[in-house]
Design a protein around this motif. Sequence first.
Motif, mmCIF file in Angstrom:
data_model
loop_
_atom_site.group_PDB
_atom_site.id
_atom_site.type_symbol
_atom_site.label_atom_id
_atom_site.label_comp_id
_atom_site.label_asym_id
_atom_site.label_seq_id
_atom_site.Cartn_x
_atom_site.Cartn_y
_atom_site.Cartn_z
ATOM 1 N N UNK A 193 -14.639 1.994 -32.613
ATOM 2 C CA UNK A 193 -13.564 2.022 -31.625
ATOM 3 C C UNK A 193 -13.644 0.808 -30.698
ATOM 4 N N UNK A 194 -14.846 0.450 -30.289
ATOM 5 C CA UNK A 194 -15.004 -0.709 -29.411
ATOM 6 C C UNK A 194 -14.655 -2.001 -30.138
ATOM 7 N N UNK A 195 -15.167 -2.165 -31.365
ATOM 8 C CA UNK A 195 -14.873 -3.384 -32.127
ATOM 9 C C UNK A 195 -13.374 -3.517 -32.377
ATOM 10 N N UNK A 196 -12.716 -2.405 -32.676
ATOM 11 C CA UNK A 196 -11.269 -2.442 -32.884
ATOM 12 C C UNK A 196 -10.516 -2.876 -31.642
ATOM 13 N N UNK A 197 -10.959 -2.409 -30.492
ATOM 14 C CA UNK A 197 -10.320 -2.817 -29.244
ATOM 15 C C UNK A 197 -10.509 -4.302 -29.000
ATOM 16 N N UNK A 198 -11.706 -4.809 -29.271
ATOM 17 C CA UNK A 198 -11.953 -6.250 -29.149
ATOM 18 C C UNK A 198 -11.012 -7.052 -30.044
ATOM 19 N N UNK A 199 -10.806 -6.591 -31.264
ATOM 20 C CA UNK A 199 -9.927 -7.302 -32.188
ATOM 21 C C UNK A 199 -8.496 -7.363 -31.660
ATOM 22 N N UNK A 200 -8.000 -6.237 -31.176
ATOM 23 C CA UNK A 200 -6.630 -6.190 -30.657
ATOM 24 C C UNK A 200 -6.475 -7.141 -29.466
ATOM 25 N N UNK A 201 -7.428 -7.111 -28.537
ATOM 26 C CA UNK A 201 -7.341 -7.962 -27.344
ATOM 27 C C UNK A 201 -7.457 -9.438 -27.717
ATOM 28 N N UNK A 202 -8.386 -9.783 -28.598
ATOM 29 C CA UNK A 202 -8.563 -11.193 -28.970
ATOM 30 C C UNK A 202 -7.355 -11.722 -29.726
ATOM 31 N N UNK A 203 -6.741 -10.911 -30.563
ATOM 32 C CA UNK A 203 -5.516 -11.339 -31.244
ATOM 33 C C UNK A 203 -4.402 -11.568 -30.227
ATOM 34 N N UNK A 204 -4.332 -10.696 -29.223
ATOM 35 C CA UNK A 204 -3.348 -10.890 -28.166
ATOM 36 C C UNK A 204 -3.556 -12.204 -27.430
ATOM 37 N N UNK A 205 -4.807 -12.544 -27.135
ATOM 38 C CA UNK A 205 -5.112 -13.822 -26.492
ATOM 39 C C UNK A 205 -4.705 -14.984 -27.391
ATOM 40 N N UNK A 206 -4.954 -14.857 -28.686
ATOM 41 C CA UNK A 206 -4.587 -15.938 -29.607
ATOM 42 C C UNK A 206 -3.077 -16.161 -29.625
ATOM 43 N N UNK A 207 -2.317 -15.078 -29.668
ATOM 44 C CA UNK A 207 -0.866 -15.214 -29.707
ATOM 45 C C UNK A 207 -0.314 -15.866 -28.444
ATOM 46 N N UNK A 208 -0.974 -15.623 -27.312
ATOM 47 C CA UNK A 208 -0.493 -16.160 -26.034
ATOM 48 C C UNK A 208 -1.070 -17.543 -25.749
ATOM 49 N N UNK A 209 -2.351 -17.749 -26.055
ATOM 50 C CA UNK A 209 -3.025 -18.970 -25.617
ATOM 51 C C UNK A 209 -3.774 -19.687 -26.725
ATOM 52 N N UNK A 210 -3.589 -19.294 -27.973
ATOM 53 C CA UNK A 210 -4.373 -19.860 -29.066
ATOM 54 C C UNK A 210 -4.163 -21.342 -29.301
ATOM 55 N N UNK A 211 -3.022 -21.890 -28.852
ATOM 56 C CA UNK A 211 -2.786 -23.324 -29.054
ATOM 57 C C UNK A 211 -3.364 -24.174 -27.932
ATOM 58 N N UNK A 212 -3.917 -23.537 -26.907
ATOM 59 C CA UNK A 212 -4.580 -24.277 -25.838
ATOM 60 C C UNK A 212 -3.684 -24.794 -24.737
#
Length: 329
Positions: A193-212
């Motif tokens: 459950x914790x690892x899954x939450x990390x994945x969802x949050x990190x993907x969200x960060x990538x979509x918003x800020x992944x290009x720097x």
Amino acid sequence: MTSPATPVAMNDAARAIGFILLAMLAISVNDMLIKFLSGGYPLHQMVFVRSCIGICFSLLFLKLEGGFHLLRVDRPALHVLRGLLVVVANMTYFAALAVLPLAEATALFFAAPLFLTLLSIPILGERVGPWRLGAVVLGFAGVLVMLRPWQGELDVPRIVLGLPVIAALTYALMQLLTRKLGVTAKASAMAIYIQGTFLVVSIGFFLVAGDGRLAEGLENESLVFLLRAWIWPEGRDVWLFLALGASSAVIGYSLSAAYRAADVATVAPFEYAALPLAVLWGWLVFAEWPSGPVWTGIALIAGAGLFVFLRERQKRRPVALRARVRRRY
């Protein structure tokens, strides 16, 4: 022999201490690797990679513990909340880790075990006697000595120093939920459950800020670490990312197993083992050596944790189970 209808608390102190020490070793390696890689990669990329690898290990652990049906839990909303709390704790702490010395960041975060012991009284109804409370006070004194609050000028912004404190509070709340949920959920399921939450949050960060683009023009190193563009790892960095994933799996499983096996006040002080490990990695990898006050603080904190363990072993009595905590057979 206990009948199936009789609730019994899990209180295996030796097992819990073994798991928490393993978790602290994995956490110290994880922190060292993240600090080492923080100059070239964004935090959300590290979180994504370590969670992808970690969830694979956790699924293997789940299979060994009984199978995928164990992912069905009684209170999924609380598991989601627990995952969000640990994400906040990790992200704020890691953002500070990019700027602060390893031992100093670890010391600031060590308000968490103290919070855990104290908050377990009103939230879980656990009994913490005057001797253990005295040890907690001693531990707080050690943390204060390491932080040197009497020093006027600081080398880093105060907001950065506040990040590990936020991490400590959210981490403490997460572990209190672990104790409430852990008597009916397997450690591997809780880790997934914790690892899954990390994945969802990190993907969200990538979509918003992944290009720097959000990191352009920023001077705060913690924000740059959080928002810089993704870079595909090369050479030895690939192996370091793999090590991050392996440590993440060990951390998630071991923490959950430790807090399932015994009460918070018994387990929490042994998280102080991460302090000398942080000093070791800081010296070996980053040429950081603690000052005299830091060594004094480490001695006070380690002494407090050892006293709590000896006191618990001396008592050696079963913990009375609260009506709301049930173990299923």
